[in-house]
Write a protein that holds these residues in place. Structure first.
Motif, PDB file in Angstrom:
ATOM      1  N   PRO A 105      81.051  22.937 -52.252  1.00  0.00           N
ATOM      2  CA  PRO A 105      79.584  22.919 -52.298  1.00  0.00           C
ATOM      3  C   PRO A 105      79.098  22.308 -53.612  1.00  0.00           C
ATOM      4  O   PRO A 105      79.682  22.554 -54.657  1.00  0.00           O
ATOM      5  CB  PRO A 105      79.212  24.405 -52.213  1.00  0.00           C
ATOM      6  CG  PRO A 105      80.439  25.147 -52.606  1.00  0.00           C
ATOM      7  CD  PRO A 105      81.610  24.274 -52.314  1.00  0.00           C
ATOM      8  N   CYS A 108      74.804  23.916 -58.211  1.00  0.00           N
ATOM      9  CA  CYS A 108      73.349  23.973 -58.394  1.00  0.00           C
ATOM     10  C   CYS A 108      72.992  24.274 -59.848  1.00  0.00           C
ATOM     11  O   CYS A 108      73.859  24.579 -60.669  1.00  0.00           O
ATOM     12  CB  CYS A 108      72.745  25.017 -57.463  1.00  0.00           C
ATOM     13  SG  CYS A 108      73.365  26.695 -57.729  1.00  0.00           S
ATOM     14  N   GLU A 118      71.275  32.971 -51.907  1.00  0.00           N
ATOM     15  CA  GLU A 118      71.835  32.688 -50.577  1.00  0.00           C
ATOM     16  C   GLU A 118      73.334  32.414 -50.648  1.00  0.00           C
ATOM     17  O   GLU A 118      74.110  32.876 -49.807  1.00  0.00           O
ATOM     18  CB  GLU A 118      71.112  31.499 -49.928  1.00  0.00           C
ATOM     19  CG  GLU A 118      69.712  31.798 -49.454  1.00  0.00           C
ATOM     20  CD  GLU A 118      69.665  32.780 -48.282  1.00  0.00           C
ATOM     21  OE1 GLU A 118      70.616  32.817 -47.473  1.00  0.00           O
ATOM     22  OE2 GLU A 118      68.675  33.509 -48.180  1.00  0.00           O
ATOM     23  N   ARG A 119      73.745  31.650 -51.638  1.00  0.00           N
ATOM     24  CA  ARG A 119      75.172  31.345 -51.793  1.00  0.00           C
ATOM     25  C   ARG A 119      75.966  32.601 -52.166  1.00  0.00           C
ATOM     26  O   ARG A 119      77.080  32.795 -51.700  1.00  0.00           O
ATOM     27  CB  ARG A 119      75.376  30.254 -52.844  1.00  0.00           C
ATOM     28  CG  ARG A 119      75.045  28.872 -52.338  1.00  0.00           C
ATOM     29  CD  ARG A 119      75.231  27.826 -53.412  1.00  0.00           C
ATOM     30  NE  ARG A 119      75.274  26.488 -52.840  1.00  0.00           N
ATOM     31  CZ  ARG A 119      75.360  25.394 -53.562  1.00  0.00           C
ATOM     32  NH1 ARG A 119      75.425  25.466 -54.893  1.00  0.00           N
ATOM     33  NH2 ARG A 119      75.405  24.211 -52.972  1.00  0.00           N
ATOM     34  N   GLU A 120      75.394  33.419 -53.011  1.00  0.00           N
ATOM     35  CA  GLU A 120      76.057  34.674 -53.407  1.00  0.00           C
ATOM     36  C   GLU A 120      76.283  35.554 -52.181  1.00  0.00           C
ATOM     37  O   GLU A 120      77.375  36.079 -51.962  1.00  0.00           O
ATOM     38  CB  GLU A 120      75.196  35.413 -54.441  1.00  0.00           C
ATOM     39  CG  GLU A 120      75.821  36.677 -54.973  1.00  0.00           C
ATOM     40  CD  GLU A 120      76.931  36.428 -55.970  1.00  0.00           C
ATOM     41  OE1 GLU A 120      77.933  37.172 -55.919  1.00  0.00           O
ATOM     42  OE2 GLU A 120      76.816  35.505 -56.784  1.00  0.00           O
ATOM     43  N   ARG A 122      76.619  34.711 -49.188  1.00  0.00           N
ATOM     44  CA  ARG A 122      77.521  34.081 -48.215  1.00  0.00           C
ATOM     45  C   ARG A 122      78.912  33.772 -48.768  1.00  0.00           C
ATOM     46  O   ARG A 122      79.719  33.146 -48.097  1.00  0.00           O
ATOM     47  CB  ARG A 122      76.877  32.783 -47.706  1.00  0.00           C
ATOM     48  CG  ARG A 122      75.563  33.006 -46.995  1.00  0.00           C
ATOM     49  CD  ARG A 122      74.816  31.705 -46.785  1.00  0.00           C
ATOM     50  NE  ARG A 122      73.477  31.900 -46.304  1.00  0.00           N
ATOM     51  CZ  ARG A 122      73.142  32.155 -45.049  1.00  0.00           C
ATOM     52  NH1 ARG A 122      74.069  32.236 -44.137  1.00  0.00           N
ATOM     53  NH2 ARG A 122      71.878  32.325 -44.708  1.00  0.00           N
ATOM     54  N   VAL A 124      79.817  31.733 -51.170  1.00  0.00           N
ATOM     55  CA  VAL A 124      80.028  30.326 -51.531  1.00  0.00           C
ATOM     56  C   VAL A 124      80.560  30.194 -52.964  1.00  0.00           C
ATOM     57  O   VAL A 124      81.317  29.269 -53.257  1.00  0.00           O
ATOM     58  CB  VAL A 124      78.728  29.515 -51.340  1.00  0.00           C
ATOM     59  CG1 VAL A 124      78.862  28.091 -51.848  1.00  0.00           C
ATOM     60  CG2 VAL A 124      78.326  29.526 -49.869  1.00  0.00           C
ATOM     61  N   ALA A 149      72.894  26.614 -47.986  1.00  0.00           N
ATOM     62  CA  ALA A 149      73.826  27.738 -48.154  1.00  0.00           C
ATOM     63  C   ALA A 149      74.578  28.027 -46.852  1.00  0.00           C
ATOM     64  O   ALA A 149      75.769  28.350 -46.875  1.00  0.00           O
ATOM     65  CB  ALA A 149      73.086  28.977 -48.640  1.00  0.00           C
ATOM     66  N   ASP A 152      77.163  25.260 -46.552  1.00  0.00           N
ATOM     67  CA  ASP A 152      78.203  25.505 -47.556  1.00  0.00           C
ATOM     68  C   ASP A 152      79.141  26.622 -47.097  1.00  0.00           C
ATOM     69  O   ASP A 152      80.360  26.508 -47.220  1.00  0.00           O
ATOM     70  CB  ASP A 152      77.583  25.887 -48.901  1.00  0.00           C
ATOM     71  CG  ASP A 152      76.888  24.742 -49.598  1.00  0.00           C
ATOM     72  OD1 ASP A 152      77.155  23.571 -49.252  1.00  0.00           O
ATOM     73  OD2 ASP A 152      76.074  25.015 -50.501  1.00  0.00           O
ATOM     74  N   GLU A 153      78.566  27.694 -46.576  1.00  0.00           N
ATOM     75  CA  GLU A 153      79.369  28.821 -46.086  1.00  0.00           C
ATOM     76  C   GLU A 153      80.304  28.376 -44.963  1.00  0.00           C
ATOM     77  O   GLU A 153      81.488  28.727 -44.945  1.00  0.00           O
ATOM     78  CB  GLU A 153      78.458  29.940 -45.581  1.00  0.00           C
ATOM     79  CG  GLU A 153      79.214  31.113 -44.979  1.00  0.00           C
ATOM     80  CD  GLU A 153      78.294  32.140 -44.340  1.00  0.00           C
ATOM     81  OE1 GLU A 153      78.669  33.320 -44.322  1.00  0.00           O
ATOM     82  OE2 GLU A 153      77.202  31.759 -43.843  1.00  0.00           O
TER      83      GLU A 153
END
Length: 184
Positions: A105, A108, A118-120, A122, A124, A149, A152-153
């Motif tokens: 990914p 950012c 969102e990444r946290e 999921r 990522v 996100a 990426d997940e």
């Protein structure tokens, strides 16, 4: 397994690409007097690191996500670098240092709170960020943090060696695009 290929390809890319890197650095010097762009990004485990790219915007441009930057800040040489994706070449150094992978990914900015959350959520941040990946080859940028996100997940959960090489091939052959820039 991916780390082995990251090391081999980044070393090869830096050695073979050295003449190109030097020429681009020289042209960049005449373009902006500051050919390299360094910016803090969020890496694996949310650890900050300094991403290195060739500068494509004027040095006085605000340090914001690309989709929030003004298109008029991009220099003529910067447009060429973005179109050819040559602005990404210095990131091979980040890959060699272990801060990034070739595939993962996109890292950012620390102030992209919605994307980070969102990444946290999921998982990522369990992997190294990458120079390219599923979102990049499909033209999905950071202007849609939830969608990014999700993609990426999906990539993180299903990345195989075949997928790793597929994303690299698609990127090198011109598939996808960088982050959009606002037109004014």
């Amino acid at each position: 397994m991916f780390r082995f290929f990251d090391i081999v390809f980044s070393i090869l890319g830096l050695i073979v690409g050295l003449p190109v890197l030097l020429v681009l650095m020289l042209i960049g010097w005449f373009d902006t007097r500051s050919p390299l762009f360094r910016q803090e990004r969020v890496g694996r485990g949310r650890k900050p690191f300094t991403l290195v790219k060739f500068r494509t915007m004027r040095p006085d441009t605000a340090s914001v996500a690309t989709h929030l930057a003004n298109a008029s800040a991009i220099t003529a040489f910067g447009r060429f670098l973005r179109r050819t994706k040559l602005d990404e070449l210095p990131q091979l150094w980040n890959v060699l240092k272990g801060e990034m992978s070739l595939v993962g990914p996109r890292p950012c900015l620390p102030n992209q709170e919605e994307l980070i959350a969102e990444r946290e959520r999921r998982g990522v941040f369990d992997v190294r960020p990458g120079v390219t990946g599923l979102a990049q080859v499909n033209g999905i940028d950071m202007s849609g943090p939830v969608r990014l996100a999700e993609v990426d997940e999906q990539m993180v959960k299903h990345l195989t060696l075949r997928g790793y090489f597929r994303y690299l091939f698609l990127t090198v052959t011109g598939k996808g695009a960088g982050d959009r820039v606002r037109e004014h």
